[in-house]
Design an enzyme around this catalytic site. Structure first.
Site, mmCIF file in Angstrom:
data_model
loop_
_atom_site.group_PDB
_atom_site.id
_atom_site.type_symbol
_atom_site.label_atom_id
_atom_site.label_comp_id
_atom_site.label_asym_id
_atom_site.label_seq_id
_atom_site.Cartn_x
_atom_site.Cartn_y
_atom_site.Cartn_z
ATOM 1 N N TYR A 1 -13.930 -3.072 10.722
ATOM 2 C CA TYR A 1 -12.709 -2.536 10.594
ATOM 3 C C TYR A 1 -12.047 -2.737 11.843
ATOM 4 C CZ TYR A 1 -9.078 1.006 10.188
ATOM 5 O OH TYR A 1 -7.875 1.858 10.142
ATOM 6 N N GLY B 1 -0.305 7.937 0.610
ATOM 7 C CA GLY B 1 -0.696 7.965 2.041
ATOM 8 C C GLY B 1 0.503 7.614 2.961
ATOM 9 N N GLY C 1 0.757 -1.206 -0.095
ATOM 10 C CA GLY C 1 0.053 -0.009 -0.062
ATOM 11 C C GLY C 1 0.851 1.241 -0.138
ATOM 12 N N VAL D 1 -2.589 -7.709 -2.100
ATOM 13 C CA VAL D 1 -2.456 -8.620 -1.037
ATOM 14 C C VAL D 1 -3.525 -9.459 -0.533
ATOM 15 C CG1 VAL D 1 -0.999 -6.757 0.290
ATOM 16 C CG2 VAL D 1 -3.377 -7.077 0.696
#
Length: 251
Positions: A149, A15, A11, A63
């Site tokens: 989450y 960010g 990732g 992933v």
């Protein structure tokens, strides 16, 4: 601190993953950029390539696809000759597509950790090193608008703490640690897609109450985490109010 060492960061096209990659490259390290978004990944790679030349390469990777992730590790070792740091950073928030949220956040972290142990452990030809798993303050406290989450991040902390105690990691020079930030100024917290929350108004009210931290603050704690050799099994809670190291309980 990281000069001559090699990192894999999932990732990492934007960010926090991109910020972590940059700071390691600035310290003289080498980085494999990996991301599911090939277009954004290519832009980040070209940006870093112009500054850091052959210290960086990129490989698209989802992933949730174990063979793609394994190829990232294989190619990194082939390209740079070693792996010293694995950062399992890829993650999403989505309470409707909750199976996808679990597969990326939790299963992706487990896949990356297992591959990290395989490549880092000294009894398998590695040099030891660090596996840093991105959790969240939602891994420490309940969050009513993102229960799935929240569950993934709680699980990541438990998984990381458990491996940190395992002799196969301890005796082979591998440390494992979690970063647990609250809200950070990245695309993940933008409220343009409210369908990913259970109760977007709840999410917005908490965001307004606690505010948003800069990426730079998290990057500094990232460096502290990988540099402090006493950190193993530690969950590092990061908020606007400060930083707290939460050590792993011992059974």
């Amino acid at each position: 601190m990281f000069s001559g060492k090699v990192a894999i960061i999932t990732g990492s096209a934007q960010g926090l993953g991109k910020a972590f990659s940059r700071v390691l490259l600035e310290q003289g390290g080498k980085v494999c950029l990996s991301d599911v978004n090939p277009n954004v990944l290519e832009k980040t790679y070209e940006e870093f390539k112009a500054e850091f030349a052959d210290s960086v390469f990129s490989l698209p990777c989802d992933v949730t696809e174990k063979e793609q992730l394994r190829e990232v590790f294989r190619r990194t070792k082939e390209t740079f000759g070693r792996i010293d740091l694995v950062v399992n950073n890829a993650g999403i928030v989505h309470e409707v597509q909750w199976e996808k949220c679990i597969d990326i956040n939790l299963n992706g972290t487990i896949r990356g950790t297992q591959l990290g142990l395989e490549y880092l452990r000294r009894d398998n030809g590695g040099n030891g090193g660090v596996i840093l798993n991105m959790a969240s303050l939602a891994g420490i406290f309940p969050v009513n608008y993102t229960p799935v989450y929240c569950a993934t991040k709680h699980a990541i902390i438990g998984y990381t703490r458990s491996w940190a105690l395992h002799p196969d990691a301890v005796n082979n020079g591998v440390r494992l640690v979690c970063l647990c930030p609250s809200f950070v100024d990245t695309d993940m917290i933008k409220m343009d897609d409210k369908s990913k929350y259970i109760g977007p108004d709840l999410a917005q009210s908490v965001l307004d109450k606690h505010g948003v931290m800069s990426i730079d603050k998290i990057t500094q704690e990232f460096l502290n985490a990988i540099g402090d050799e006493t950190n193993n099994g530690v969950s590092i809670a990061i908020t606007k109010e400060g930083v707290k190291n939460i050590p792993s309980p011992r059974p």
